[in-house]
Design a protein around this motif. Structure first.
Motif, PDB file in Angstrom:
ATOM      1  N   VAL A  42     -29.673  -9.357 -42.562  1.00 49.23           N
ATOM      2  CA  VAL A  42     -29.315  -9.397 -43.984  1.00 49.23           C
ATOM      3  C   VAL A  42     -29.318  -7.987 -44.561  1.00 49.23           C
ATOM      4  O   VAL A  42     -28.403  -7.601 -45.298  1.00 49.23           O
ATOM      5  N   ARG A  43     -30.298  -7.191 -44.198  1.00 45.08           N
ATOM      6  CA  ARG A  43     -30.377  -5.811 -44.699  1.00 45.08           C
ATOM      7  C   ARG A  43     -29.154  -5.010 -44.275  1.00 45.08           C
ATOM      8  O   ARG A  43     -28.534  -4.316 -45.081  1.00 45.08           O
ATOM      9  N   ARG A  44     -28.769  -5.136 -43.005  1.00 50.25           N
ATOM     10  CA  ARG A  44     -27.618  -4.381 -42.504  1.00 50.25           C
ATOM     11  C   ARG A  44     -26.313  -4.818 -43.187  1.00 50.25           C
ATOM     12  O   ARG A  44     -25.497  -3.979 -43.572  1.00 50.25           O
ATOM     13  N   VAL A  45     -26.151  -6.118 -43.358  1.00 49.09           N
ATOM     14  CA  VAL A  45     -24.959  -6.617 -44.051  1.00 49.09           C
ATOM     15  C   VAL A  45     -24.979  -6.174 -45.513  1.00 49.09           C
ATOM     16  O   VAL A  45     -23.959  -5.750 -46.062  1.00 49.09           O
ATOM     17  N   ASP A  57     -22.640 -14.164 -50.706  1.00 48.17           N
ATOM     18  CA  ASP A  57     -23.787 -14.992 -51.048  1.00 48.17           C
ATOM     19  C   ASP A  57     -24.538 -15.194 -49.744  1.00 48.17           C
ATOM     20  O   ASP A  57     -23.928 -15.480 -48.708  1.00 48.17           O
ATOM     21  N   ILE A  58     -25.845 -15.027 -49.784  1.00 44.78           N
ATOM     22  CA  ILE A  58     -26.654 -15.102 -48.561  1.00 44.78           C
ATOM     23  C   ILE A  58     -27.797 -16.084 -48.783  1.00 44.78           C
ATOM     24  O   ILE A  58     -28.547 -15.963 -49.756  1.00 44.78           O
ATOM     25  N   ASP A  59     -27.918 -17.026 -47.861  1.00 50.37           N
ATOM     26  CA  ASP A  59     -28.988 -18.023 -47.907  1.00 50.37           C
ATOM     27  C   ASP A  59     -29.843 -17.862 -46.650  1.00 50.37           C
ATOM     28  O   ASP A  59     -29.302 -17.880 -45.538  1.00 50.37           O
ATOM     29  N   ILE A  60     -31.138 -17.689 -46.835  1.00 49.41           N
ATOM     30  CA  ILE A  60     -32.058 -17.509 -45.706  1.00 49.41           C
ATOM     31  C   ILE A  60     -32.949 -18.742 -45.619  1.00 49.41           C
ATOM     32  O   ILE A  60     -33.648 -19.073 -46.583  1.00 49.41           O
ATOM     33  N   ARG A  61     -32.925 -19.380 -44.461  1.00 46.32           N
ATOM     34  CA  ARG A  61     -33.770 -20.550 -44.178  1.00 46.32           C
ATOM     35  C   ARG A  61     -34.458 -20.310 -42.850  1.00 46.32           C
ATOM     36  O   ARG A  61     -33.866 -20.521 -41.803  1.00 46.32           O
ATOM     37  N   TRP A  62     -35.660 -19.806 -42.881  1.00 45.91           N
ATOM     38  CA  TRP A  62     -36.455 -19.451 -41.720  1.00 45.91           C
ATOM     39  C   TRP A  62     -35.660 -18.535 -40.809  1.00 45.91           C
ATOM     40  O   TRP A  62     -35.490 -17.373 -41.117  1.00 45.91           O
ATOM     41  N   ARG A  63     -35.126 -19.019 -39.683  1.00 42.02           N
ATOM     42  CA  ARG A  63     -34.390 -18.159 -38.747  1.00 42.02           C
ATOM     43  C   ARG A  63     -32.881 -18.274 -38.907  1.00 42.02           C
ATOM     44  O   ARG A  63     -32.131 -17.625 -38.193  1.00 42.02           O
ATOM     45  N   THR A  64     -32.412 -19.094 -39.828  1.00 42.90           N
ATOM     46  CA  THR A  64     -30.980 -19.292 -40.025  1.00 42.90           C
ATOM     47  C   THR A  64     -30.537 -18.621 -41.319  1.00 42.90           C
ATOM     48  O   THR A  64     -31.098 -18.867 -42.379  1.00 42.90           O
ATOM     49  N   VAL A  65     -29.523 -17.772 -41.181  1.00 40.64           N
ATOM     50  CA  VAL A  65     -28.950 -17.077 -42.332  1.00 40.64           C
ATOM     51  C   VAL A  65     -27.508 -17.548 -42.487  1.00 40.64           C
ATOM     52  O   VAL A  65     -26.748 -17.561 -41.516  1.00 40.64           O
ATOM     53  N   THR A  66     -27.152 -17.952 -43.700  1.00 40.36           N
ATOM     54  CA  THR A  66     -25.787 -18.376 -43.988  1.00 40.36           C
ATOM     55  C   THR A  66     -25.151 -17.376 -44.937  1.00 40.36           C
ATOM     56  O   THR A  66     -25.718 -17.045 -45.977  1.00 40.36           O
TER      57      THR A  66
END
Length: 94
Positions: A42-45, A57-66
């Protein structure tokens, strides 16, 4: 920037095999080996998005990033979103 037609989005998705059109945006979920791997991604993006002034738009759910891409100011998916999807894949090495 013009909103792409459904046919144009479908054609772009051929080159973005892990992306889909959902809820009016380009979306991709990536499962990482560990939570902090996802946070690093997420940081790199985010750093690249800030340079381009086009923010997913970024959604973080434990190990899954959307990641979801839509050009809000245009009211839909544009070429900027297609380009950003390809860049996200490149940044993440996918």
């Amino acid at each position: 920037m013009a909103v792409l037609t459904n046919d144009q989005v479908d054609a772009a998705l051929v080159d973005l095999p892990n992306w889909e059109r959902a809820a009016g945006a380009l979306r991709r979920s990536v499962k990482f080996p560990a939570f902090l791997d996802g946070i690093d991604a997420v940081r790199r993006v985010a750093e690249f998005a800030e340079q381009k002034d086009h923010h997913p738009d970024i959604d973080i759910r434990w190990r899954t990033v959307t990641f979801a891409l839509v050009t809000h100011s245009a009211g839909g998916i544009t070429e900027k979103d297609v380009e950003m999807a390809g860049e996200i894949d490149r940044i993440l090495g996918l």
